[in-house]
Design an enzyme around this catalytic site. Structure first.
Site, PDB file in Angstrom:
ATOM      1  N   HIS A 191      -7.921   0.947  -4.743  1.00 52.86           N
ATOM      2  CA  HIS A 191      -7.282   1.917  -3.856  1.00 52.86           C
ATOM      3  C   HIS A 191      -7.201   3.286  -4.518  1.00 52.86           C
ATOM      4  CE1 HIS A 191      -5.918  -1.594  -1.515  1.00 52.86           C
ATOM      5  NE2 HIS A 191      -5.806  -0.733  -0.524  1.00 52.86           N
ATOM      6  N   LYS A 216      -1.557   5.321  -4.290  1.00 48.54           N
ATOM      7  CA  LYS A 216      -0.931   4.066  -3.860  1.00 48.54           C
ATOM      8  C   LYS A 216       0.025   3.582  -4.941  1.00 48.54           C
ATOM      9  CE  LYS A 216      -1.834  -0.462  -1.836  1.00 48.54           C
ATOM     10  NZ  LYS A 216      -0.846  -0.180  -0.767  1.00 48.54           N
TER      11      LYS A 216
END
Length: 234
Positions: free
Chosen positions: A132, A136
């Site tokens: 990600h 995040k």
């Protein structure tokens, strides 16, 4: 449909664009816990905030009978309390670790593969990798946890872990790389081959569209639902 956006970051803005294109009205856009006054006129709330704020946000929404879609991950130790609030206030609630249509189909594919592989786990070692963007906050991702739980429910494996390895443990590797919306890879590896399935998101739009579709679906309902209900995957 009159919608409140609780969490107005990049995801909130992507959701807003889709709501407007589909003819809905955004009546509230905030990045703090809503007040009772702010919720007047809100029919459905879409909550994409941060793990430390999600419970307080959801508590206020459900106590004020606002039907709620939640995509915030990393707070689920209090999910039981939120479910109870939904029932007590006779409203509606959907939580998903990922609202993307493709990811929810991937969840079902993952379960099917796990059932097929269960009797061969003496020969194959399983691994989950998730990648990600660097913004995040939680690791592993909620999507990776959902994938791991889908495997646990359909095999003789016992648990997942970021740090530990073992014959009955699913290891999850979490990577954070700039400008990656989300990639999830499931691998079964033996001495002679590797079986792999993966899902790669190209933008936030898939997540945002799924959240809007869930909001449209829940608008006239009461109870606790999942994306399997919305997409008729049960």
């Amino acid at each position: 449909m009159k919608v409140g956006l609780i969490g107005y970051g990049k995801m909130g803005k992507a959701i807003e664009n889709i709501l407007l294109k589909r003819g809905h009205e955004v009546v509230l856009k905030i990045s703090h816990t809503p007040t009772v006054e702010e919720l007047k006129g809100v029919e459905v709330a879409i909550e994409f905030s941060k793990p430390e704020f999600a419970y307080d946000n959801l508590k206020v929404l459900l106590e004020n009978n606002v039907k709620t879609i939640c995509g915030t991950t990393g707070w689920l130790n209090k999910q039981g309390e939120i479910n109870q609030l939904t029932i007590a206030n006779k409203t509606a609630y959907i939580y998903a670790s990922n609202f993307s249509l493709g990811v929810n189909l991937f969840f079902e594919l993952n379960k099917q593969l796990a059932r097929m592989m269960n009797k061969y786990l003496n020969d194959y070692k399983i691994n989950i990798e998730e990648i990600h963007h660097t913004q995040k906050l939680d690791a592993p991702s909620g999507t990776a946890i959902t994938l791991a739980e889908g495997i646990l429910d359909n095999t003789n494996l016992n648990t997942w872990s970021l740090d530990e390895t073992g014959d009955t443990i699913i290891p999850i590797e979490a990577k954070r790389i700039e400008n990656v919306p989300g990639t999830h890879i499931i691998q079964y590896t033996s001495n002679v081959d590797t079986i792999e399935i993966s899902h790669t998101a190209h933008s936030r739009e898939g997540f945002a569209l799924g959240a809007v579709i869930a909001a449209e679906w829940i608008w006239d309902k009461q109870g606790i639902y999942t994306m399997n209900d919305v997409l008729e995957l049960n």
